[in-house]
Scaffold this motif. Structure first.
Motif, mmCIF file in Angstrom:
data_model
loop_
_atom_site.group_PDB
_atom_site.id
_atom_site.type_symbol
_atom_site.label_atom_id
_atom_site.label_comp_id
_atom_site.label_asym_id
_atom_site.label_seq_id
_atom_site.Cartn_x
_atom_site.Cartn_y
_atom_site.Cartn_z
ATOM 1 N N GLY A 23 0.808 -1.214 0.000
ATOM 2 C CA GLY A 23 0.000 0.000 0.000
ATOM 3 C C GLY A 23 0.839 1.261 0.000
ATOM 4 N N THR A 58 -9.800 -10.571 -3.186
ATOM 5 C CA THR A 58 -8.869 -9.500 -2.839
ATOM 6 C C THR A 58 -7.700 -9.486 -3.825
ATOM 7 O OG1 THR A 58 -9.487 -9.990 -0.569
ATOM 8 C CG2 THR A 58 -7.641 -8.510 -0.865
ATOM 9 N N GLN A 62 -6.840 -3.324 -7.591
ATOM 10 C CA GLN A 62 -6.789 -2.621 -6.299
ATOM 11 C C GLN A 62 -5.533 -3.012 -5.517
ATOM 12 O OE1 GLN A 62 -10.421 -3.732 -4.361
ATOM 13 N NE2 GLN A 62 -11.591 -2.043 -5.229
ATOM 14 N N ARG A 63 -4.819 -4.026 -5.990
ATOM 15 C CA ARG A 63 -3.549 -4.386 -5.331
ATOM 16 C C ARG A 63 -2.583 -3.218 -5.297
ATOM 17 N NH1 ARG A 63 -1.764 -9.526 -4.501
ATOM 18 N NH2 ARG A 63 0.283 -9.308 -5.460
ATOM 19 N N PHE A 120 -3.256 -0.548 -4.229
ATOM 20 C CA PHE A 120 -3.556 0.174 -2.991
ATOM 21 C C PHE A 120 -3.238 -0.688 -1.769
ATOM 22 C CE2 PHE A 120 -6.164 2.043 -6.245
ATOM 23 C CZ PHE A 120 -6.128 3.402 -5.979
ATOM 24 N N SER A 167 -5.358 -3.013 4.364
ATOM 25 C CA SER A 167 -4.746 -1.840 3.710
ATOM 26 C C SER A 167 -5.726 -1.159 2.759
ATOM 27 C CB SER A 167 -3.429 -2.188 3.025
ATOM 28 O OG SER A 167 -3.521 -3.379 2.336
ATOM 29 N N ARG A 168 -6.631 -1.925 2.145
ATOM 30 C CA ARG A 168 -7.631 -1.284 1.267
ATOM 31 C C ARG A 168 -8.599 -0.437 2.098
ATOM 32 N NH1 ARG A 168 -8.083 -5.561 -3.050
ATOM 33 N NH2 ARG A 168 -5.873 -6.060 -3.235
ATOM 34 N N ARG A 204 -6.816 2.719 2.986
ATOM 35 C CA ARG A 204 -6.721 3.647 1.856
ATOM 36 C C ARG A 204 -8.078 4.285 1.552
ATOM 37 N NH1 ARG A 204 -1.665 4.274 -0.573
ATOM 38 N NH2 ARG A 204 -2.890 5.933 -1.516
ATOM 39 N N LEU A 212 -10.653 3.416 -5.606
ATOM 40 C CA LEU A 212 -10.798 1.970 -5.406
ATOM 41 C C LEU A 212 -12.080 1.475 -6.085
ATOM 42 C CD1 LEU A 212 -9.584 2.044 -1.752
ATOM 43 C CD2 LEU A 212 -8.730 0.367 -3.380
ATOM 44 N N LEU A 269 -16.363 -1.676 -1.392
ATOM 45 C CA LEU A 269 -15.585 -0.893 -2.361
ATOM 46 C C LEU A 269 -16.279 -0.873 -3.721
ATOM 47 C CD1 LEU A 269 -11.963 -2.044 -1.423
ATOM 48 C CD2 LEU A 269 -13.120 0.057 -0.746
#
Ligand code: FES
Length: 594
Positions: free
Chosen positions: A51, A199, A224-225, A227, A233-234, A237, A246, A286
């Motif tokens: 991230g 994920t 989204q990886r 982030f 961590s998502r 963020r 995202l 998200l």
């Protein structure tokens, strides 16, 4: 390196070379804190799995021309040799002049995904049949003929379809649970799309609803990886202001995936009449653009766990007009992917106790017994996905996925037989088991004195660097392994069961699919009494979502599952916390040898 100063007053220009071509972007320091930020803004993907904290080293770029300073913090991820070879971390580099960078091939775009499942166990769709009707010239009477004697029941979408029938000699009507799904001038195929947002990867399946067949598949790495690799961590963020990006990222990817599915199958978008989505609770927040504030702080509650129905254009780009159904979840950490997995296995209907596990960065589990469903999640960390490890990598071509030890040397096999680039989860488990068997690793997890400080040498990468497995890597695996085996032990104990009572152990997901079970058993990941009962079921979240599209009673069944399910909090369980420490040891007994 050539000096290439930006002209006064203009922004430094970053030229990006990658295997897909060349791209130029300006770097505006007033808008972007670092190079990674600017690349992300311009839609250039880098797998920044920590991230942007500067700890994973996955955002490496190579400077081909121009100067890019090396902040002191880079030292954790870049060796002196890397720095001399002009590698920089995009997450802490700030371009001050025109530069040209190369994004190294990481194989991320060809992430190995498991999106298979046993379709036969779903069975054919029974209740979706064409009704042939002769439309009345009078549209109002025809609409009333179709509304089932309940005026005002038809939606605008249904009325729009009916309005297009006026001049047809005959129409073919498809109803789904009483609702008009499609009105055609001739009978034809009807399609649904099942989507699993993981994920790490996203999988889409095109389903022929009339025949119960899979008509196409698409899978991709979840961008989204960039982030962060895990849900925490998502969430962080999203809560720091990146929620719109995202959301946009996943919606764009899915929109493109749907377009690809329709194109490859040669079907018109009008042929797709329903879409269903399963994912963990964070991924669904998200996707929907819902605030993650309450997911990330006590009491860790989601905004919704229920079915959500949206019109296609509310979420995605493209000219589809069907509805999109978001499947229901169970809790913040046990999401709709597990609901779909339970529905796929139908374990909740079995008289015999069954355990479903999805092993990833979160070990999610559901135990069905005596008409109940006890669910739990345990934070395994990224070790099973090759995260937080010196040479860790995801399941990409070239990832070391199988390891054995013969005559003093490690032998490795890589995904797609490509030159080794790193080591993924199944390779990690194999390495430790081989090390334990051959006295290189002690039961405490410490290396034997004979092992050099660099760790166990596995292979050389194409650049001639040694891919080694180090002491810190073992510690990461110990934490992950203990989280899983302690979680299983605690949930089974809480249910008042013994391992012998459990009849079926379903292991879902990519890691389980690739795992060598002898190695998994050897390191103590799965308690020995459960090992003979294991069935690998592949992507059960996707399978359950396909089943949702195909079965007439699926909404009721999923509601029944979420009503039956209760969450058991492992972090608050004293027994779990007590055995967790002991289970870090590779020799720790499984308490249900009890
Ligand atoms: Fe840059 Fe992880 S080190 S994103």
């Amino acid at each position: 390196m050539t000096q290439n100063n930006a002209s006064a007053g203009s922004l430094p220009l970053v030229t990006i070379l990658s295997d897909t071509g060349e791209q130029r972007i300006p770097f505006d320091a007033a808008q972007h804190t670092n190079l990674l930020d600017a690349l992300r803004f311009e839609g250039v993907y880098l797998p920044a799995i920590c991230g942007g904290r500067g700890t994973c080293g996955k955002c490496r770029v190579k400077v081909v021309s121009g100067n890019l300073d090396v902040p002191a913090a880079s030292g954790a991820c870049l060796s002196e040799a890397d720095i001399n070879a002009a590698f920089r971390l995009a997450c802490n580099a700030v371009p001050r002049e025109d530069i040209t960078i190369l994004i190294p091939e990481t194989g991320e775009q060809s992430f190995h995904t498991v999106n298979s499942f046993d379709l036969e166990s779903i069975g054919p769709q029974a209740d979706l049949k064409a009704e042939e009707l002769i439309p009345e010239r009078n549209a109002l009477s025809f609409a009333r003929q179709l509304d089932g004697g309940k005026p005002g029941r038809l939606s605008l979408k249904e009325l729009t379809a009916i309005s297009q029938c006026a001049d047809m000699a005959a129409v073919y009507l498809y109803r789904d649970r009483g609702t008009i799904l499609s009105v055609r001038d001739k009978p034809g195929n009807l399609y649904g799309i099942a989507i699993d947002i993981g994920t790490t990867t996203i999988a889409l399946v095109l389903v022929d609803l009339l025949w119960g067949l899979i008509a196409g598949r698409v899978s991709m790495v979840n961008k989204q990886r960039e982030f962060g690799a895990d849900v925490i961590s998502r969430i962080q963020r999203a809560n720091k202001g990146d929620l719109p990006q995202l959301t946009k990222s996943v919606r764009q990817q899915i929109s493109r995936g749907i377009g690809e599915l329709c194109r490859d199958a040669g079907i018109a978008s009008a042929g797709v009449c329903k879409i269903a989505v399963a994912a963990n609770t964070t991924m669904l927040h998200l996707l929907l653009g819902l605030s993650c504030n309450t997911l990330g702080q006590f009491p860790f509650t989601p905004v919704t766990l229920d079915f959500v129905t949206c019109a296609f254009p509310e979420l995605f780009e493209g000219n589809l007009s069907c509805d999109v159904t978001i499947l229901p979840g169970i809790s913040t950490y046990v999401g709709a992917d597990i609901t779909a997995g339970i529905y796929f296995t139908e374990m909740h209907k079995s008289a015999e106790p069954s355990l479903l596990m999805d092993i990833g960065t979160n070990g999610e589990m559901a135990l069905a017994f005596a008409g109940k469903l006890l669910c739990a999640a345990t934070a395994a960390g990224p070790a099973f996905e090759g995260g937080n490890m010196q040479w860790g990598t995801g399941s990409v071509p070239g990832a070391i996925s199988q390891v054995s030890y013969r005559e003093g040397l490690f032998e490795v096999k890589t995904i797609a037989d490509r030159p080794p680039v790193g080591i993924c989860g199944s390779g990690v488990v194999d390495t430790v088991w081989a090390g334990l068997q051959n006295g290189l690793i002690h039961e405490s997890g410490r290396f034997d004195k004979a092992v050099p400080p660099s760790g166990l040498f596995l292979a050389k990468n194409p650049e001639g660097e040694d891919i080694c497995f180090g002491q810190k890597d073992i510690r990461e695996l110990q934490l992950a392994k203990s989280a899983i085996c302690s979680g299983i032990d605690a949930i089974v104990r809480h249910a008042g069961l013994a391992y012998d009572d459990i009849r079926n152990v379903y292991i879902a997901g990519g890691f389980g699919y690739n795992l060598n079970f002898e190695s998994g058993a050897g390191i103590g990941l799965i308690p020995p009494p459960l090992q003979p009962k294991i069935t690998l079921i592949g992507n059960s979240a996707l399978g359950g979502t396909v089943k949702y599209l195909l079965r007439g009673d699926s909404a009721e069944e999923m509601n029944a599952i979420t009503a039956l399910a209760s969450e058991y909090s492992l972090p608050e369980d004293r027994y779990f916390n007590k055995i967790f420490i002991g289970n870090l040891n590779f020799a720790a007994g499984h308490e249900d040898d009890r």
